[in-house]
Design an enzyme around this catalytic site. Structure first.
Site, mmCIF file in Angstrom:
data_model
loop_
_atom_site.group_PDB
_atom_site.id
_atom_site.type_symbol
_atom_site.label_atom_id
_atom_site.label_comp_id
_atom_site.label_asym_id
_atom_site.label_seq_id
_atom_site.Cartn_x
_atom_site.Cartn_y
_atom_site.Cartn_z
ATOM 1 N N ASN A 2 0.825 -1.210 0.000
ATOM 2 C CA ASN A 2 0.000 0.000 0.000
ATOM 3 C C ASN A 2 0.862 1.264 0.000
ATOM 4 O O ASN A 2 0.515 2.283 -0.617
ATOM 5 C CB ASN A 2 -0.936 -0.008 1.205
ATOM 6 N N GLU A 3 1.977 1.191 0.732
ATOM 7 C CA GLU A 3 2.892 2.330 0.768
ATOM 8 C C GLU A 3 3.489 2.601 -0.610
ATOM 9 O O GLU A 3 3.558 3.745 -1.068
ATOM 10 C CB GLU A 3 4.010 2.036 1.771
ATOM 11 N N PHE A 4 3.898 1.527 -1.290
ATOM 12 C CA PHE A 4 4.427 1.676 -2.641
ATOM 13 C C PHE A 4 3.372 2.254 -3.570
ATOM 14 O O PHE A 4 3.688 3.066 -4.449
ATOM 15 C CB PHE A 4 4.907 0.332 -3.177
#
Length: 1744
Positions: free
Chosen positions: A79-81
């Site tokens: 999700n961060e990516f």
């Protein structure tokens, strides 16, 4: 809420293996570099952290995304990516991908597995985001070949550079160099740095940036601007009070001791012009605490030298990209100018030459102006230097001395770009001291010496010209310097009256006759002081000048030092002209038939150039020039003989090239260096075998040097001497290194070869076989060139003996069939066009180091042997044209370029998918190739993939890799008429697409799926029309439709299009041009179907064409548009053209007032065989006279085809139409549109190639015409008046040789070649080349390039006796490169010297483990280097004796225990020696326990114990017990354990600080004595040094307030006894003046200590150390002198360290630390001893 950080680090925070190691080091490095960073290290995965993470990403400017092995195991990480990818697209977030422990291809494989891992989640979004980030350019990949610290350094440097783009331009790269210069200096001393450069170059900006970055590391800091003024106004204490807040009421001594010495202070002195104030100020600051830093900026290098800075950094100008960015920001408020203003901007950038001050001033002058106003600024800049720039630079000129000013002005006016030796000789002839003057100008940044030539910066040059003009006006010497602009009144009149004033003041004349505004006589009778005379033509160097010489034979001034006259018009020199002062005579292309005749006083003459004087018959007078150094007679076709110059001992260069009537070998002196005989008529050298002539020739060539290299090399060149048929025995020329007989077509045999021969050129000779002597006796040969030796049939046995042969060229040897043996160290092998049938597998082992293998056009070659993958260094393989080659089994894994065009291969080997470095694959015309292997999809993006004419190819997109430039053929047989839809989807982001010869019958509308195209090539296809959707390609710049013979019409084209090439579209009849948006280059050559009225239609719309181009040009100074099409003159009677290549037009006042530009029409007739690969263009020269009758001209080059376009073969006559805006009135007539005499303008047109050279008779201008383009009145035809002059002579421009810069040459090396260069930089001190090669061969280093190749790039020198040398310039450059390398790389390079540690290292580091070294150890060592600590690494020392020596010489030993430490017997041996020094010498030992428990070390238990037991099996019991005891003792010492730290970086910082503190304490005492190497022939010196070493084993903790650590009574007694021994040893020697200078300082100091101790009842070590720190009372010193010499001297109070004496007129620095008065006499020389009666000489032992 999260504060905004500059950098966000995104990674899998649940992966502890990188969170506590790699990521912690990366975060710490960012913070150390002053970059704020957010790293998602919190392992919590709640919603709150997700919100903070999203907010941090949104506020960050750069995100570092780390792909680790388990990155896909966390949804939070994915999700961060995804968030990072979205911010990149929406907010412009800069993303830097890092692949840690995996590669790009592995990341993509993980992406394909996401569906299995998370079947119900947003897998598609994750996959797209991961692919988007992984495919970004500029990613960083970890490798087993480099350490983590090196990877961290590269990442941080990359990110800082990206952040710097929005900040101060160019500062980051220069700060990096400054950081490495500071890292060279140990952190425990007072460091200093000088910043040097010309005015306005950015010294203050750079110093301020360094101050801002470094000040946080110091306890106090101050930046003193305009130091000279501040110091003069406020003085020393005033500056202290203002800058550091020092109370002026406190006494000086207490300030120095209590306030300054206890602090680390950063001090910047800016713009220091006078060294006296700075040196006085810095002497006071010599009492700063250890670790302080002083930065001084100055324009004068000598100021920095007198300030005694440790390092000097020369500020270079901004590069082109940085300059354009700064200029655009100042002018237009953005980093990149608009495309239509780019050409204008580049003119300013080129002029400023990287000077930020000039760029910013010029940019601000343009701010807010319209393009028309900008044009006026450009013109003003060309004529007048900006006042702001001039004032800034003029102040530096005013500070020069009178002689320096004179030399500078002479260089500006006459010698810019000249050879520095020639300049000095000419200046010396004028009474100057040129070496001193030029060195002073270089130090003050007025001139530079590059490639042995004197260069002057554009700005400085304009300043010099302006000073010349202003100075002339002021002093009334208006004719002192004469050029074409002010020469008329001096030259144009036939007679000059003696009463005229000013002629005797003329010092220099520099006439460009092409710019002369008149035709007239030239006379010099009254120019008695004329020293420099230069007459030439810049447009046509071979054209006679429009000057008439009087009949007076004394027309040349008698004081001439330099006479340069191109195309000298007379047949001889005047008899009465005196040559007594002439230093240089240059008369190329002259009409001379003879020289002056008789004997002349030619003692001063150094150089004479008479090249291309085709009428010259005799030069016998030159033998009477005793000091001549150079004779250039190249191209003197009628010269029949060369005089005997054997007695001219100073002669160095003789050039007789192409003197075809020279039949015999010239007689030259032994001092000759260069002898050029190419193209002469010499037929035979056999006569040299007799008498002493051969010995003389051998001596002659001993000092011959290569033309572009400084090192001495013996060269004999007889290239293209086609008449040369026989040679003497060449063995007699023992010193020859280069032998060139290329092109000697009658040469069949050579009897022998010199043993020192290194390069042999025999190309295009008639040699039938390679002499066997070449293989067995010439062991040093590096290059052998036998290309196109068509009689050569085979190679001899014994080729393997040529162990240094690196390049073998046999291409074109069409009868060469068998190759049985080859040299083992070959790097390049050329066999193209030979008759070889097979390549034996036995040769693969021999070619293990080959880099390039060329087998092109070997028509008989049927296959390659199995095992090609063994050639691990092969990067280029050429097999194109091998028409019988059907099978390739395997390929080398490191291939970069693979050429298989025209081969018979049916398939590629699957191993091609493993070629990770491949970037070019050429498969065109592989008609039997059916499919591509699926493995090709795994390749990294290729630069070029050429599949043209692969008619049987059946697979297309499923196996193709991504590629930047694709030239594919259509694939499936059934789809040859069109391209499949999947093609457009697969390549939707391509920028360049070539479908050349793809047999397309039509282009589908789906092409719109490729909107990013910039270049599209559809040549040689069968479609009849281009889709209308082509106009929607908003980025398309180039469209090629060459030879589309069925194409009938063209639709409306994109407005962005710059080039349209429709050559050979014979059916083209209809085009739909938008005259407001035409391409810049419009090519319809050989399109004979176009209507005849097309040119007329274009001319009718000329105002619209020009008007639409004006905003894009920004300035009316370039080509607006050009057309090429078959000539329509026979079919279009509306065109008005003038026969010939010149024409005239009349501009009436009304026409001039609305003039915009010109349309120039040129009709050309081409010969049948015209196909000029050098390009085609036209030079247009426009001439007119002003109202005063002065002539003016402008010229421009019009290129018929865009840069890079292939020149087509043209049939019949063609017309070229150019719309030019350069002739706009404000440019053409310098703003005065009514200043033309009789309204008459003449145009002359010449055909030229892209080098602007005349193309010859292959094309002829038959007609030409000029149309005037007006704003309102449209186009009006040019007047058809008969031209006054025909076409000009052929234009010849000298093709200047490009500058060779070390950095460019270094950047062009491969990685291993760079490593070799840096190894040599560390190794060399005059090593023989063969010894060096043997040393490198004995290591694991693979030499990618030979020493000769590096010498060819001017990076090293090879002397005449074979020594490899590195001149100072190259050595300084190598040091700069080494200091810019990462710490781990510097450490590796430093090992090259064979002694892995320097003497007297601060810290010895013992550890074990290769992988462990890459991670923790690399970061630890880098931190120590940054702290200024000298280190030695134990794993590089294999010798036991060397281990003992190095450990003893180190101050501290650091033992890093890991689980595998005891697995190495070498580490255990090191530990034993360390503990021995700990027990016997009191050496400091600091253990570090990395991921291991200290109890396991003490007890040898756990995993550590297993490794220890395994190692002990190979040794005896006693050794095992000693190892065990050493481990137990070492583990009992208090140290740091990584298990107690959350981050490795924090622990490393703590350990490094502890080491630094201990080193500072230990060096308080040792720094007082200068160690002196003893003379082993004098036993007392050896004993003296032993006493000093034993005395200074005293421990000391560096605390001034507390007493020293406890000492035993025995130790104190021993110290006193040692002092007594020293006193007894040296007393007699000193009294009898038997002590050399190198011992005086130490002896005097020790005597004072001894006497001080004797005066006291008890010996107190604490008082002794106080004595060291504060200095010894000078009266004690004088008392000792009084005692020794018997001479009474009045005691002088005060402290030697502070120098409160009566004789303190000047203070200079001693060594690198404390001060000493300049009033003292110089120290006695080494052999003089010490004069007891002389004035006291203070011991520099006080100097640290």
């Amino acid at each position: 809420m999260v504060d905004g950080k500059e950098v966000y680090i995104s990674f899998n925070r649940w992966e502890d293996t990188i969170r506590h190691s790699f990521v912690s080091h990366l975060s710490a490095e960012f913070q150390r570099k002053g970059v704020s960073v957010f790293a998602s290290e919190d392992s919590a995965s709640d919603d709150r952290f997700a919100e903070e993470s999203d907010a941090a990403i949104a506020k960050a400017r750069v995100s570092v995304v780390i792909f680790s092995e388990n990155f896909a195991s966390s949804k939070g990480c994915l999700n961060e990516f995804l968030k990072v990818s979205k911010c990149r697209r929406s907010k412009g977030l800069v993303v830097v991908p890092v692949f840690y422990g995996l590669t790009n291809s592995i990341v993509k494989k993980h992406c394909l597995e996401l569906k299995k891992m998370y079947p119900d989640d947003k897998v598609d979004e994750w996959r797209n985001a991961l692919w988007d980030i992984a495919d970004l350019r500029g990613g960083h990949v970890s490798s087993h070949k480099r350490s983590d610290s090196e990877l961290v350094e590269k990442i941080v440097a990359d990110v800082r550079q990206k952040l710097d783009r929005r900040g101060r331009i160019g500062v980051y790269s220069r700060l990096t160099k400054i950081e490495y210069l500071l890292c060279k200096q140990p952190g425990c001393i007072i460091r200093s740095l000088g910043i040097w450069g010309m005015a306005g170059i950015g010294k203050t900006t750079l110093a301020r940036a360094a101050y801002d970055q470094l000040s946080r590391d110091f306890e106090a800091s101050c930046f003193i601007e305009d130091f000279d003024r501040e110091f003069q106004e406020k003085g020393f204490f005033g500056l202290l009070e203002k800058q550091l807040g020092v109370n002026p009421q406190v006494t000086r001594l207490s300030i120095l001791l209590k306030t300054l010495r206890s602090k680390r202070i950063l001090l910047v002195l800016d713009d220091v012009r006078k060294p006296l104030g700075a040196t006085s100020f810095l002497c006071e600051f010599d009492w700063l605490g250890p670790g302080s830093l002083i930065i001084v900026t100055s324009q004068d290098k000598q100021v920095l030298v007198q300030c005694q800075v440790n390092e000097i950094y020369k500020v270079q100008g901004l590069n082109k990209h940085e300059s354009l960015q700064l200029f655009s920001r100042c002018a237009f408020g953005k980093d990149v100018p608009d495309q239509n203003l780019l050409e204008l901007s580049m003119k300013f950038v080129d002029y400023a030459n990287g000077n930020p001050l000039a760029l910013s001033i010029c940019g601000k002058n343009l701010k807010g102006k319209t393009p028309l106003d900008m044009k006026s600024v450009v013109l003003e800049l060309k004529r007048h230097l900006s006042d702001k720039i001039f004032v800034k630079l003029k102040s530096s000129y005013d500070a020069l001395s009178v002689s320096e000013k004179e030399i500078f002005l002479d260089i500006v006016f006459t010698f810019r770009g000249a050879n520095v030796d020639n300049v000095m000789q000419s200046l010396a002839g004028c009474g100057f001291f040129p070496r001193v003057g030029i060195e002073a100008l270089v130090d003050k940044s007025f001139v530079t010496v590059s490639e042995n030539r004197v260069q002057v910066n554009n700005l400085i040059y304009d300043v010099g010209l302006k000073i010349i003009n202003d100075q002339s006006d002021e002093i009334g010497m208006c004719y002192r310097f004469v050029d074409a602009s002010n020469s008329q009144s001096l030259i144009e009149h036939k007679e000059i009256r003696e009463s005229e004033q000013g002629y005797e003041d003329v010092k220099a004349i520099n006439l460009d006759t092409s710019n002369l505004p008149f035709k007239g006589h030239i006379a010099f009778q009254h120019m008695y002081n004329l020293r420099y005379l230069t007459i030439y033509s810049s447009i046509n160097p071979t054209k006679d000048p429009d000057l008439f010489l009087p009949g007076d034979p004394q027309f040349l001034p008698p004081e001439l030092r330099l006479l340069h006259w191109t195309c000298y018009p007379l047949h001889s020199f005047p008899q009465n002209f005196g040559f007594q002062y002439l230093v240089e005579l240059n008369m190329p292309c002259s009409k001379l038939k003879k020289l002056w005749g008789g004997t002349k006083n030619l003692e001063v003459l150094k150089r004479i150039t008479l090249s291309c004087s085709v009428q010259l018959l005799n030069v016998d007078e030159l033998q009477y020039s005793p000091n001549i150094e150079k004779i250039d007679l190249k191209g003197c076709l009628e010269l029949q003989s060369f005089p005997d110059t054997g007695q001219l001992q100073h002669l160095r260069i003789v050039d007789l090239s192409t003197c075809k009537k020279i039949k015999s070998f010239p007689k030259v002196p032994p001092s000759i260096r260069k002898l050029h005989l190419q193209g002469t008529g010499i037929r035979d050298l056999s006569s040299l075998n007799h008498s002493s002539e051969s010995q003389r020739l051998t001596r002659k060539l001993e000092n011959v040097s290569s033309s572009n290299q400084d090192h001495r090399k013996q060269v004999l060149k007889l290239k293209d001497s086609s008449h040369l048929g026989s040679l003497p025995d060449i063995v007699i020329f023992e010193s020859l290194e280069v032998l060139d007989f290329s092109g000697c077509s009658e040469l069949e045999d050579i009897q022998g070869f010199p043993q020192n021969l290194k390069r042999l050129y025999l190309a295009k000779t008639a040699i039938k076989e390679v002499p066997s002597s070449l293989c067995h006796h010439i062991s040093k040969l590096v290059k052998l060139d036998m290309e196109n030796c068509e009689r050569l049939r085979d190679l001899p046995m014994g080729m393997s003996n040529m162990k240094y042969l690196a390049v073998l060229k046999l291409s074109g040897c069409s009868n060469l069939e068998n190759i049985k043996e080859l040299p083992r160290n070959l790097k390049e092998l050329y066999l193209a066009g030979t008759a070889v049938k097979e390549f034996p597998s036995t040769l693969l082992e021999t070619l293990s180091e080959v880099v390039l293998l060329d087998l092109e056009n070997c028509k008989k070659l049927q296959g390659l042997p199995t095992g090609m993958s063994k050639l691990e260094f092969l990067v280029m393989l050429k097999l194109s044209g091998c028409s019988k080659l059907e099978i390739i089994v395997d390929l080398p894994l490191n291939l970069i370029e693979l050429y298989l065009a025209g081969t018979a291969i049916r398939e590629l080997p699957p191993s091609i998918g493993d070629l990770a470095l491949l970037d070019t694959l050429d498969l065109k015309n592989c008609n039997r190739l059916r499919h591509l292997p699926m493995e090709m999809h795994n390749l990294n993006p290729l630069k070029v993939l050429d599949l043209s004419n692969c008619s049987e190819l059946e697979v297309f997109t499923s196996s193709l890799p991504k590629v930047r430039e694709l030239r594919p053929a259509p694939t499936v047989m059934l789809l040859r008429s069109k391209l499949p839809f999947c093609f457009f989807i697969f390549y939707e982001h391509r920028v360049t697409l070539s479908l050349y010869k793809a047999r397309l019958q039509y282009i589908p509308e789906e092409i719109r799926w490729m909107p990013s195209l910039k270049t599209l090539d559809l040549s040689r296809n069968g479609f009849t029309e281009v889709p209308v959707s082509i106009k929607d390609f908003s980025k398309l710049l180039s469209l090629r439709l060459r030879y589309c013979e069925n194409l009938r019409s063209l639709p409306q084209l994109p407005r962005s299009l710059q080039l349209l090439n429709a050559h050979g579209c014979s059916s083209l009849q209809l085009i739909t041009p938008d005259f407001k948006q035409l391409p810049r280059y419009y090519t319809f050559s050989n399109c004979f179907g176009l209507p005849s009225h097309m040119v007329s239609e274009v001319l009718a719309n000329a105002p619209a064409i020009v008007e639409c181009r004006k905003p894009q040009q920004g300035l009316e100074n370039a080509l607006a548009c050009s057309f090429c099409l078959p000539s329509p003159t026979s079919r279009d009677s509306k065109l008005y053209l003038q026969p010939g290549s010149s024409t005239m037009i009349i501009l009436n006042p009304k026409t001039r007032s609305t003039l915009v530009g010109f349309a120039i029409l040129v009709e050309v007739s081409f010969s049948k065989d015209f196909h000029d690969t050098a390009g085609l263009g036209f030079r247009c020269v426009c001439r007119w006279n002003d109202k005063k009758g002065h002539a003016h001209k402008r010229d421009n080059i019009f290129h018929c085809w865009a840069p890079g376009e292939v020149v087509p073969k043209i049939n019949d006559d063609h017309m070229f139409v150019f719309f030019d805006l350069k002739m706009h009135p404000s440019i053409l007539f310098e703003g005065d549109v009514f200043g033309i005499l009789a309204d008459l303008v003449v145009f002359e047109i010449f055909p030229v190639n892209k080098q602007e050279m005349h193309v010859g008779d292959s094309c002829t201008i038959t007609k030409c015409g000029v149309y005037v383009i007006n704003d309102a009145a449209g186009s009006s035809s040019g007047n058809t008046m008969t031209p006054q002059c025909s076409s000009m002579d052929s234009l010849k421009l000298l093709d200047g040789k490009g500058k060779k810069r070390l950095r460019v040459n270094y950047a062009g090396l491969k990685q291993r070649e760079k490593a070799l260069f840096l190894y040599i930089a560390c190794l060399l001190g005059g090593e023989k080349a063969d010894l060096l090669a043997q040393f490198l061969a004995s290591t694991d280093f693979v030499i990618e390039s030979t020493l000769e190749d590096l010498a060819g790039r001017y990076l090293i020198d090879i002397s005449s006796n074979g020594e490899v040398m590195m001149p100072p310039l190259q050595r300084n450059f190598s040091r700069e490169i080494i200091h810019m390398l990462p710490a781990s790389t510097k450490e590796l390079v430093s090992m090259a010297s064979g002694s892995p540690c320097n003497r007297n290292n601060d810290v010895f580091v013992s550890f074990h483990g290769k992988d462990f070294r890459k991670q923790f150890i690399s970061d630890f060592l880098k931190k120590l280097v940054y702290k200024g600590i000298r280190i030695c690494i134990g794993d590089k020392i294999l010798s036991r004796s060397l281990i003992n020596k190095v450990i003893k010489e180190s101050s501290i030993a650091v033992v890093v225990f890991s689980e595998n430490y005891a697995s190495s017997s070498l580490c255990l041996l090191q530990l034993m020696e360390i503990m021995k020094c700990w027990e016997e010498l009191g050496q400091v030992v600091m253990p570090i326990f990395y991921k291991v428990n200290p109890s396991d070390i003490r007890n040898q238990s756990g995993h550590f114990g297993k490794g220890f037991k395994k190692t002990c099996k190979k040794t005896i019991n006693d050794e095992r017990q000693r190892w065990s005891r050493a481990l137990t003792d070492a583990a009992s010492i208090a140290g740091e354990c990584s298990l107690n730290w959350a981050s490795d970086a924090d622990m490393i910082e703590k350990v490094a600080n502890d080491i630094r503190k201990k080193l500072i304490s230990s060096k308080k005492l040792g720094k007082q004595i200068q160690r002196v190497d003893c003379d082993h022939d004098n036993p007392w010196e050896t004993e003296f040094n032993k006493c000093i070493e034993r005395f200074f084993q005293l421990p000391y903790d560096g605390n001034h307030d507390e007493s020293l650590v406890s000492l035993t009574t025995e130790k104190v007694i021993d110290m006193k006894q040692t002092l007594k021994e020293i006193y007894q040893i040296t007393k007699v020697k000193l009294k009898n003046n038997l002590v050399g200078r190198r011992h005086i300082n130490n002896i005097c100091f020790m005597h004072i200590l001894y006497e001080k101790c004797e005066e006291r009842s008890s010996f107190n070590p604490t008082s002794l150390h106080t004595l060291y720190d504060n200095g010894i009372p000078y009266q004690v010193y004088t008392k000792r002198k009084k005692h020794m010499s018997g001479e009474e001297k009045a005691p002088i109070g005060g402290c030697v360290g502070c120098f409160y004496m009566g004789q303190n007129q000047g203070i200079t620095k001693a060594g690198g630390g404390r001060t000493m008065p300049t009033a003292y006499p110089a120290a006695p020389q080494a052999n003089q001893g010490y004069n007891a009666g002389a004035q006291p000489y203070p011991p520099t032992a006080y100097a640290v």
